[in-house]
Design a protein around this motif. Structure first.
Motif, PDB file in Angstrom:
ATOM      1  N   LYS A   1      15.247   7.449 -26.080  1.00 56.01           N
ATOM      2  CA  LYS A   1      14.744   7.105 -24.761  1.00 56.01           C
ATOM      3  C   LYS A   1      14.634   8.392 -23.960  1.00 56.01           C
ATOM      4  O   LYS A   1      15.645   8.999 -23.607  1.00 56.01           O
ATOM      5  CB  LYS A   1      15.723   6.138 -24.083  1.00 56.01           C
ATOM      6  N   VAL A   2      13.434   8.856 -23.685  1.00 55.46           N
ATOM      7  CA  VAL A   2      13.298  10.121 -22.975  1.00 55.46           C
ATOM      8  C   VAL A   2      13.188   9.965 -21.477  1.00 55.46           C
ATOM      9  O   VAL A   2      13.491  10.875 -20.721  1.00 55.46           O
ATOM     10  CB  VAL A   2      12.077  10.937 -23.487  1.00 55.46           C
ATOM     11  N   LEU A   3      12.729   8.802 -21.004  1.00 55.41           N
ATOM     12  CA  LEU A   3      12.700   8.554 -19.573  1.00 55.41           C
ATOM     13  C   LEU A   3      13.385   7.214 -19.329  1.00 55.41           C
ATOM     14  O   LEU A   3      13.038   6.207 -19.943  1.00 55.41           O
ATOM     15  CB  LEU A   3      11.264   8.498 -19.040  1.00 55.41           C
ATOM     16  N   ASP A   4      14.343   7.251 -18.435  1.00 59.31           N
ATOM     17  CA  ASP A   4      15.178   6.064 -18.259  1.00 59.31           C
ATOM     18  C   ASP A   4      15.225   5.649 -16.800  1.00 59.31           C
ATOM     19  O   ASP A   4      16.216   5.846 -16.117  1.00 59.31           O
ATOM     20  CB  ASP A   4      16.587   6.397 -18.778  1.00 59.31           C
ATOM     21  N   GLY A   5      14.140   5.077 -16.321  1.00 57.85           N
ATOM     22  CA  GLY A   5      14.149   4.624 -14.930  1.00 57.85           C
ATOM     23  C   GLY A   5      13.824   5.715 -13.929  1.00 57.85           C
ATOM     24  O   GLY A   5      14.501   5.875 -12.927  1.00 57.85           O
ATOM     25  N   VAL A   6      12.781   6.483 -14.190  1.00 58.18           N
ATOM     26  CA  VAL A   6      12.400   7.561 -13.270  1.00 58.18           C
ATOM     27  C   VAL A   6      11.660   6.961 -12.074  1.00 58.18           C
ATOM     28  O   VAL A   6      10.760   6.145 -12.230  1.00 58.18           O
ATOM     29  CB  VAL A   6      11.483   8.567 -13.989  1.00 58.18           C
ATOM     30  N   ALA A   7      12.040   7.376 -10.871  1.00 57.06           N
ATOM     31  CA  ALA A   7      11.358   6.864  -9.671  1.00 57.06           C
ATOM     32  C   ALA A   7      11.279   7.943  -8.612  1.00 57.06           C
ATOM     33  O   ALA A   7      12.262   8.634  -8.333  1.00 57.06           O
ATOM     34  CB  ALA A   7      12.103   5.654  -9.136  1.00 57.06           C
ATOM     35  N   PHE A   8      10.082   8.133  -8.060  1.00 48.96           N
ATOM     36  CA  PHE A   8       9.916   9.042  -6.925  1.00 48.96           C
ATOM     37  C   PHE A   8       8.560   8.779  -6.296  1.00 48.96           C
ATOM     38  O   PHE A   8       7.717   8.066  -6.865  1.00 48.96           O
ATOM     39  CB  PHE A   8      10.040  10.512  -7.349  1.00 48.96           C
ATOM     40  N   GLU A   9       8.349   9.346  -5.079  1.00 49.01           N
ATOM     41  CA  GLU A   9       7.014   9.236  -4.488  1.00 49.01           C
ATOM     42  C   GLU A   9       6.557  10.602  -4.032  1.00 49.01           C
ATOM     43  O   GLU A   9       7.362  11.484  -3.765  1.00 49.01           O
ATOM     44  CB  GLU A   9       6.973   8.345  -3.248  1.00 49.01           C
ATOM     45  N   ILE A  10       5.245  10.713  -3.952  1.00 47.71           N
ATOM     46  CA  ILE A  10       4.667  11.935  -3.392  1.00 47.71           C
ATOM     47  C   ILE A  10       3.760  11.500  -2.254  1.00 47.71           C
ATOM     48  O   ILE A  10       2.872  10.666  -2.429  1.00 47.71           O
ATOM     49  CB  ILE A  10       3.850  12.706  -4.435  1.00 47.71           C
ATOM     50  N   ASN A  11       4.001  12.060  -1.057  1.00 47.79           N
ATOM     51  CA  ASN A  11       3.171  11.710   0.096  1.00 47.79           C
ATOM     52  C   ASN A  11       1.968  12.619   0.169  1.00 47.79           C
ATOM     53  O   ASN A  11       1.928  13.688  -0.412  1.00 47.79           O
ATOM     54  CB  ASN A  11       3.996  11.821   1.373  1.00 47.79           C
ATOM     55  N   LYS A  12       0.996  12.147   0.955  1.00 52.98           N
ATOM     56  CA  LYS A  12      -0.238  12.900   1.071  1.00 52.98           C
ATOM     57  C   LYS A  12       0.047  14.285   1.637  1.00 52.98           C
ATOM     58  O   LYS A  12       0.712  14.433   2.646  1.00 52.98           O
ATOM     59  CB  LYS A  12      -1.194  12.162   2.007  1.00 52.98           C
ATOM     60  N   GLY A  13      -0.482  15.314   0.994  1.00 52.39           N
ATOM     61  CA  GLY A  13      -0.380  16.672   1.500  1.00 52.39           C
ATOM     62  C   GLY A  13       0.927  17.372   1.187  1.00 52.39           C
ATOM     63  O   GLY A  13       1.130  18.519   1.568  1.00 52.39           O
ATOM     64  N   GLU A  14       1.855  16.714   0.472  1.00 53.19           N
ATOM     65  CA  GLU A  14       3.110  17.415   0.237  1.00 53.19           C
ATOM     66  C   GLU A  14       3.189  17.916  -1.199  1.00 53.19           C
ATOM     67  O   GLU A  14       2.480  17.447  -2.086  1.00 53.19           O
ATOM     68  CB  GLU A  14       4.308  16.522   0.554  1.00 53.19           C
ATOM     69  N   VAL A  15       4.080  18.912  -1.375  1.00 48.44           N
ATOM     70  CA  VAL A  15       4.333  19.432  -2.717  1.00 48.44           C
ATOM     71  C   VAL A  15       5.712  18.963  -3.123  1.00 48.44           C
ATOM     72  O   VAL A  15       6.716  19.352  -2.508  1.00 48.44           O
ATOM     73  CB  VAL A  15       4.278  20.976  -2.754  1.00 48.44           C
TER      74      VAL A  15
END
Lengths: 326, 264, 268
Positions: free
Chosen positions: B23-37
């Motif tokens: 299992k290489v990814l186990d529940g990955v969660a994030f967000e990226i907002n407009k214009g951000e790095v």
């Protein structure tokens, strides 16, 4: 690219010399003098013939002088005269080469045009029924004796079904055919020989193309092509196939000696008046001058084939074709 | 909701290789907002690249997405039709990979490959596409763009090739740029130049970006918010300054410590 | 898995042929040279399960004895090729530089000769005998092994264990024989297995043309010589020996491919 070709041709000179050396070595293989073996086995050989053999190869002179006179004659393709009918060997070879070249070229084209697509398709549909069948075909192709396949097909198509002729390259009433009819006649006569010649090579190329494709599909630039949003066929046929074909060019070049060597069997079985059959006949008759002539020409043809494959490769791969940059 | 360019929810990916399952990814969660790095930092093997590849569904054959959603501007990438996905790849979401030397096809000129990217998404004539390509070569500060356009990848340096990859990524004006360790394979001096270029481009184009690296220093320089990845999970995330100054997760702490140790 | 089943079947078949060769006198129902003028060209029947040839000899017995020829020529020819190839390949790879160039040039030159032509020419000059055939096939088939060994040694010789050996004062020959070659043996084994199949094909072709194993010694190839002249009349003279050649070579090819899968790195 021109400098690359030039360098390659220079590199061929030692190979050419090596070919002459090895063939020279072969002549001197026979224990004792070649003259004794040949004449003692063949009581029909007259005293003059024996003298001629000695003169041709200068067998009484010291070894290095023999080699240089051999080298000189090789360079102008003077292989003396045949023991069977006293004609110039170079003439006999010249009249037989076109047929052999025709059959082998068509076989080569077949290998290319059928083998590569089979390989690509197998790679794209790995473990499908097609792939499994293709793999079985490949293994059988590698394992079947050419002459046996020839006998079987000859029996099936020539005798039982009577679809194709099994001997020679022209029918008896060849002269009465139209130009189109003549071409069709020759085509029917060489159909079986071409197919059998191509059989093993086909198996090989499709296998190698399959591996090459699978190898290329794992490369980073294929991932880039996908990431750019290119559609499937663009990715496969433009990028993957083009890259996978590069090593195949080299492999095709390596299959040339096999084709030339195989012509001995094919031409003998199908009674085709080509170089291979000439070789076979001269071996059976112990016609040494012709044997040496055909052996040397065969090696030169292979050399030429490899050179052409090399040139094709250097043209196709920009890493070799172009130098310089930043 | 309207401000999020990318939202990854509970992404789980498994790799099956010759009977061994990982299992290489186990529940990955994030967000990226407009214009951000947004930065994704972690050691090799933590799953950063797998995450990036999942976003465009470019995972290798042996990988299976077991669960999760990836929403790009509201649309779920994992369930969309193949040709919609193809239009997004290289069009709305573009990616720059780690190894410039192997990411370009050796048998085509770089100019041709950039033109390909244009033709895949824009309806331009061949001439116009070529002009656009050269314009973007200039944009990424490649000298003599007309000459480089005709070159083959093997004739160019790593730095130049990576600039070309960046140009290729920007040419269709994507909304999201994914940068997977874009400077890791380059010489140190070139790294700095490429980072400068990326900073310039991101601020000028106002494009959102996912920046992946194992180097905390680079992440710190380039990103506003970060996520720390460890063994297939994001163990900590938030504003960069907060995470670096007050790390909560033990892995984050050790990561920061080892970075400090190296730069002492 | 189907693949494993095929490998198993191949191994069984190879074993069977080996047994044929070793225990030929016990397996063959007749003396392969026994001429029976009353039973010329009879088809398969209970007393001659593969039929008889133009001299009334039992085809099955001749095939059983023929396995001796095919296998011995196959093994010994390949053995010779491997030895020569190892010799040239290890010297070229280990010493590098001009020796390497010279040897590789020699390999290139040898590869220019259509193998079959060369074999025929040599046999024409020397006269066919089983020993000659073994030697010639071996002497014309070592190039592949040489390249393999050279490639392996080139990669291996940079490794630490070689440097350590040198520091400990080991001679070049020791390093090559005890360290480098055993590590390089994998691909060579694959090549050798495939080579046995190849040698059998060459020998049978030579015998078929009349320049290989001479009658009355039975070889699968020279039984087929009979088959050619009786085409259409005595199908058993063509089918059976041919099938034996096909299946034996196929078995070695399958075995070789399986070895390659085991010994060499695999792609996903």
């Amino acid at each position: 690219m021109l400098s690359y070709i030039f360098k390659r041709m220079i590199g061929l000179v030692p190979v050419f010399l090596g070919i002459t050396l090895i063939s020279f070595f072969v002549i001197h293989l026979a224990p004792g003098r070649p003259t004794d073996i040949q004449t003692s086995m063949n009581p029909k050989v007259s005293y003059e013939a024996r003298l001629r053999l000695e003169k041709l190869y200068g067998l009484d002179k010291p070894l290095h002088i023999q080699y240089f006179s051999w080298l000189r004659r090789f360079a102008v393709f003077d292989f003396g005269r045949s023991y069977v009918d006293d004609r110039k060997v170079s003439e006999k070879i010249a009249e037989r080469i076109p047929i052999t070249l025709l059959i082998n070229s068509v076989a080569f084209l077949l290998i290319l045009l059928i083998g590569i697509p089979i390989g690509v398709f197998s790679a794209l549909h790995r473990n499908s029924l097609f792939d499994k069948v293709a793999t079985i075909f490949v293994f059988i192709g590698f394992s079947t004796p050419e002459f046996w396949l020839a006998l079987l097909l000859m029996n099936l198509f020539g005798i039982t079904l009577n679809w194709l002729p099994v001997s020679g390259i022209k029918s008896l009433d060849f002269e009465y055919f139209s130009a189109m009819g003549k071409m069709m006649d020759v085509a029917r006569h060489i159909a079986l020989p071409v197919f059998i010649s191509a059989f093993a090579g086909l198996a090989g190329i499709s296998r190698y193309m399959r591996s090459a494709m699978i190898g290329v599909m794992h490369q980073d630039f294929i991932r880039t092509a996908r990431a750019k949003g290119l559609n499937g066929s663009e990715v496969i046929y433009k990028h993957a196939v083009k890259n996978a074909s590069l090593p195949i060019i080299t492999i095709l070049g390596l299959s040339i000696p096999g084709l030339i060597g195989g012509s001995v069997i094919i031409e003998s079985i199908f009674a085709i008046p080509g170089l291979g059959r000439l070789f076979y006949e001269s071996v059976m008759a112990r016609d040494y001058s012709t044997i040496m002539g055909v052996l040397s020409i065969g090696a030169m043809l292979t050399l030429l084939g490899n050179l052409m494959a090399d040139i094709a490769y250097s043209y196709a791969d920009p890493r070799i074709r172009m130098t310089g940059g930043e | 909701m309207g401000n999020m360019v990318l939202e990854v929810r509970s992404l789980a990916v498994r790799i099956n290789n010759h009977g061994i399952s990982n299992k290489v990814l186990d529940g990955v969660a994030f967000e990226i907002n407009k214009g951000e790095v947004f930065g994704l930092v972690g050691e090799s093997g933590s799953g950063k690249t797998m995450t990036a590849l999942s976003i465009l569904k470019l995972l290798p054959r042996s990988a299976v997405i077991e669960a999760g959603d990836i929403l790009f501007c509201g649309e779920n990438v994992l369930t969309m039709a193949e040709d919609r996905l193809r239009r997004i790849r290289g069009g709305s979401i573009a990616m720059v990979f780690q190894e410039p030397s192997t990411s370009l096809d050796p048998v085509f000129t770089v100019g041709y490959q950039i033109k390909e990217a244009v033709h895949a998404h824009q309806d331009l004539s061949d001439m116009a596409a070529k002009e656009l390509a050269i314009e973007f070569l200039e944009r990424v500060h490649i000298p003599e763009p007309h000459r480089i356009y005709q070159c083959y990848p093997h004739q160019l340096s790593g730095g130049t090739k990576q600039r070309i990859m960046i140009a290729m990524a920007l040419i269709n004006k994507p909304e999201l740029l994914i940068l997977d360790e874009p400077t890791t394979a380059l010489d140190v001096t070139i790294q700095a130049q490429i980072l400068d270029l990326l900073e310039e481009i991101i601020s000028e184009e106002k494009v959102s970006a996912l920046f992946i690296s194992h180097d905390l220093g680079i992440i710190s320089r380039m990103c506003g918010r970060v996520g720390v990845m460890y063994q297939g999970r994001i163990v900590e995330s938030g504003l960069k300054d907060l995470v670096l100054a007050h790390p909560k997760d033990p892995y984050t702490i050790s990561l920061i410590e080892s970075t400090k140790a190296l730069s002492r | 898995m189907l693949k494993n089943k095929m490998v198993f079947v191949s191994l069984v078949f190879i074993l069977a042929i080996l047994l044929f060769a070793v225990f030929a006198p016990f397996i063959a129902p007749y003396d392969p040279a026994r001429i029976d003028a009353d039973s010329v060209l009879t088809g398969p029947a209970p007393d001659h399960i593969f039929g008889t040839d133009t001299l009334g000899r039992d085809v099955f017995s001749r095939i059983v004895y023929g396995s001796r020829i095919s296998l011995s020529i196959g093994f010994i020819a390949v053995g010779i090729a491997v030895l020569i190839g190892m010799f040239f390949g290890s010297i070229a790879g280990y010493y590098g530089g001009r020796i390497d160039s010279a040897i590789m040039r020699f390999v290139d030159i040898m590869l220019c000769f259509p193998t079959f032509f060369l074999i025929l020419a040599v046999i024409a000059f020397l006269d066919p005998s089983i020993i000659t055939i073994m030697a010639v096939i071996g002497f014309t088939g070592w190039m592949g092994v040489a390249r393999l060994i050279r490639a392996e040694i080139l990669t291996l010789k940079e490794r630490d264990f070689v440097a350590v050996s040198k520091i400990m004062g080991a001679s070049d020959r020791w390093i090559i024989l005890r360290h480098l070659i055993p590590n390089a043996i994998g691909p060579v084994l694959v090549n050798a297995t495939l080579g046995v199949g190849g040698a059998i094909l060459v020998e049978s072709a030579l015998s078929f043309l009349g320049i290989g194993v001479q009658p009355p010694t039975p070889s699968w190839g020279n039984i087929l010589m009979d088959g050619k002249s009786t085409l259409g009349v005595a199908w058993w003279l063509t089918i059976f020996p041919g099938l034996f050649i096909l299946f034996t070579v196929l078995a070695y090819n399958i075995l070789g491919a399986a070895l390659r899968d085991i010994l060499e790195p695999r792609l996903n």
